[in-house]
Scaffold this motif. Structure first.
Motif, short mmCIF file in Angstrom:
data_model
loop_
_atom_site.label_atom_id
_atom_site.label_comp_id
_atom_site.label_asym_id
_atom_site.label_seq_id
_atom_site.Cartn_x
_atom_site.Cartn_y
_atom_site.Cartn_z
N PRO A 109 -4.90 8.17 -7.50
CA PRO A 109 -5.97 8.89 -6.80
C PRO A 109 -6.99 7.97 -6.13
CG PRO A 109 -5.54 9.89 -8.94
CD PRO A 109 -4.76 8.60 -8.90
N SER A 110 -7.24 6.81 -6.73
CA SER A 110 -8.23 5.90 -6.15
C SER A 110 -7.74 5.27 -4.85
CB SER A 110 -8.59 4.81 -7.16
OG SER A 110 -7.47 3.95 -7.40
N GLY A 134 0.79 -1.22 0.00
CA GLY A 134 0.00 0.00 0.00
C GLY A 134 0.82 1.27 0.00
N PHE A 135 2.12 1.17 0.34
CA PHE A 135 3.00 2.35 0.32
C PHE A 135 4.00 2.30 -0.84
CE2 PHE A 135 2.39 2.72 5.21
CZ PHE A 135 1.20 3.40 5.01
N ALA A 136 3.71 1.49 -1.85
CA ALA A 136 4.51 1.51 -3.07
C ALA A 136 4.29 2.82 -3.80
CB ALA A 136 4.12 0.34 -3.98
N ARG A 137 5.31 3.33 -4.51
CA ARG A 137 5.22 4.66 -5.12
C ARG A 137 4.08 4.76 -6.12
NH1 ARG A 137 9.78 7.11 -6.68
NH2 ARG A 137 8.93 8.04 -8.55
N ASP A 138 3.80 3.71 -6.88
CA ASP A 138 2.71 3.79 -7.85
C ASP A 138 1.35 3.81 -7.16
OD1 ASP A 138 3.12 1.16 -7.03
OD2 ASP A 138 2.43 0.31 -8.93
N ARG A 139 1.24 3.09 -6.05
CA ARG A 139 -0.02 3.11 -5.31
C ARG A 139 -0.24 4.47 -4.65
NH1 ARG A 139 -2.16 -1.60 -3.70
NH2 ARG A 139 -4.07 -0.33 -3.53
N ARG A 188 -6.15 7.02 -2.47
CA ARG A 188 -6.00 8.06 -1.45
C ARG A 188 -6.91 7.82 -0.25
NH1 ARG A 188 -4.02 13.34 -0.97
NH2 ARG A 188 -5.13 14.54 0.61
N ARG A 189 -8.12 7.36 -0.49
CA ARG A 189 -9.04 7.13 0.63
C ARG A 189 -8.47 6.09 1.59
NH1 ARG A 189 -15.30 6.07 -0.58
NH2 ARG A 189 -15.04 8.24 -1.25
N TRP A 190 -7.85 5.04 1.03
CA TRP A 190 -7.23 4.02 1.89
C TRP A 190 -6.10 4.63 2.71
CZ3 TRP A 190 -2.30 2.05 2.42
CH2 TRP A 190 -2.16 0.86 3.14
N VAL A 191 -5.23 5.44 2.08
CA VAL A 191 -4.13 6.06 2.80
C VAL A 191 -4.66 6.93 3.94
CG1 VAL A 191 -2.20 7.67 2.61
CG2 VAL A 191 -2.59 6.00 0.80
N GLU A 192 -5.65 7.75 3.64
CA GLU A 192 -6.21 8.62 4.67
C GLU A 192 -6.79 7.82 5.82
OE1 GLU A 192 -9.02 11.05 2.62
OE2 GLU A 192 -7.49 12.37 1.74
N GLU A 210 3.55 13.61 0.72
CA GLU A 210 2.78 14.36 1.71
C GLU A 210 1.29 14.24 1.39
OE1 GLU A 210 4.99 18.15 0.92
OE2 GLU A 210 4.78 18.34 3.10
N PHE A 211 0.49 14.22 2.45
CA PHE A 211 -0.97 14.21 2.31
C PHE A 211 -1.55 15.25 3.26
CE2 PHE A 211 0.57 10.03 1.15
CZ PHE A 211 -0.15 9.73 -0.01
#
Length: 332
Positions: free
Chosen positions: A196-197, A187-192, A199-203, A226-227
């Protein structure tokens, strides 16, 4: 069309259940696990991911830390073993790493036990070739044979945690090998991170973990992102690899430095601030020629590690390093 899509979906599920692609349930944890007291409190923190048994890079970490004006807490966040199948190298890496904070990556998890059915434990996505996956499983088997010579060290590796929490200044940091939900997560790979799809998971990961920074590795290529969340700024710092080049035409690794004071020196490649704390990517300039010679002594031409990694070790991956990099560590 529906039938074709269903067949493709079934094939994908089957592929992801094969050794090297499967992600064992015991690798998983909740992001809420990070909402706890910090085990590490420091003014300066080095997160060293993906050392991959590079003895020269290990020496370079210690030399770089010695140049800091104050004490440095070192955290090895997994896969510090990989190419070190020579018994002396394996013992040296284990001994030196375990003098500091460490967590286990998929490599340490798998070599600390007998075959779990997960292969190398990398949980490779489908865009990684079957040949690459097979070679990684073969590397793991050979490394496990070396680890069996050191039963006491295997026990210590098995006892390492899957994640840690640190505090530097007012910033809380979740230290992981893969991502916020799995030891081998991508989930923290650069392409992931740039999707944009996603982003909700990261947040949601930051919201549930209650940290400002996640420091990760595992995916072998670096990213610093950064987010802007409703709770403030959040940062993902993925150092890629400490023990291998991360950019085309280079011969140095990377580590993540998190500190109350900014780093002053040519090793700094990139950085951001969060809660008055500096999150920076530093070059790790190891003795490249000695490392290549050591690698070839264990992994000559025709061996699985040579086929998969030697070109990267001597040429770097296909990732450009701009002369003046913007925040984000390199261009596709």
């Amino acid at each position: 069309m529906k039938r074709e899509a269903a067949i493709e979906s079934l094939q994908a599920r089957r592929a992801l259940s094969t050794p090297g692609r499967i992600c064992p349930t015991e690798y998983r944890y909740s992001p809420r696990a990070f909402d706890r007291e910090a085990e590490i409190v420091a003014d300066t923190l080095y997160v060293i991911g993906g050392l991959y048994g590079n003895v020269e890079a290990l020496d370079a970490v210690r030399s770089l830390a010695a140049r800091e004006s104050g004490p440095v807490s070192l955290v090895f966040n997994g896969d510090f073993h990989w190419f070190d199948v020579a018994a002396g190298d394996f013992a040296r890496v284990t001994r030196k790493v375990l003098e500091h904070w460490a967590l286990r990556g998929n490599v340490e998890t798998e070599i600390a036990a007998e075959d779990s059915g997960a292969g190398c434990g990398c949980a490779y996505p489908l865009d990684v070739s079957d040949a690459e996956v097979r070679r990684s499983n073969e590397i793991l088997e050979r490394l496990r044979a070396t680890a069996r010579v050191f039963p006491g060290m295997r026990e210590r590796l098995a006892a390492l945690p899957m994640n840690l929490v640190a505090r530097v200044g007012d910033a809380r940091i979740g230290i992981v090998h893969g991502d916020a939900a799995s030891l081998a997560g991508w989930g923290f790979a650069r392409d992931r991170l740039d999707d944009p799809s996603h982003r909700r998971w990261v947040e949601s990961m930051f919201r549930e973990a209650r940290v400002e920074v996640f420091a990760s590795t595992h995916t072998c290529l670096p990213a610093l992102r950064e987010f802007e969340l409703d709770t403030g700024k959040a940062v993902v710092a993925n150092n890629g690899a400490s023990g291998m080049p991360n950019f085309s035409g280079t011969s140095f690794g990377l580590l993540t430095r998190i500190a109350r004071k900014a780093f002053r020196g040519p090793e700094r490649l990139d950085g951001v601030e969060c809660r008055a704390v500096h999150i920076e990517a530093l070059k790790l300039a190891y003795d490249h020629e000695s490392w290549v010679a050591r690698f070839l002594a264990s992994w000559p031409a025709g061996s699985p590690a040579h086929d998969s990694y030697f070109r990267r070790i001597v040429e770097g991956p296909r990732l450009c390093l701009p002369a003046l990099p913007p925040m984000g560590l390199g261009a596709p």
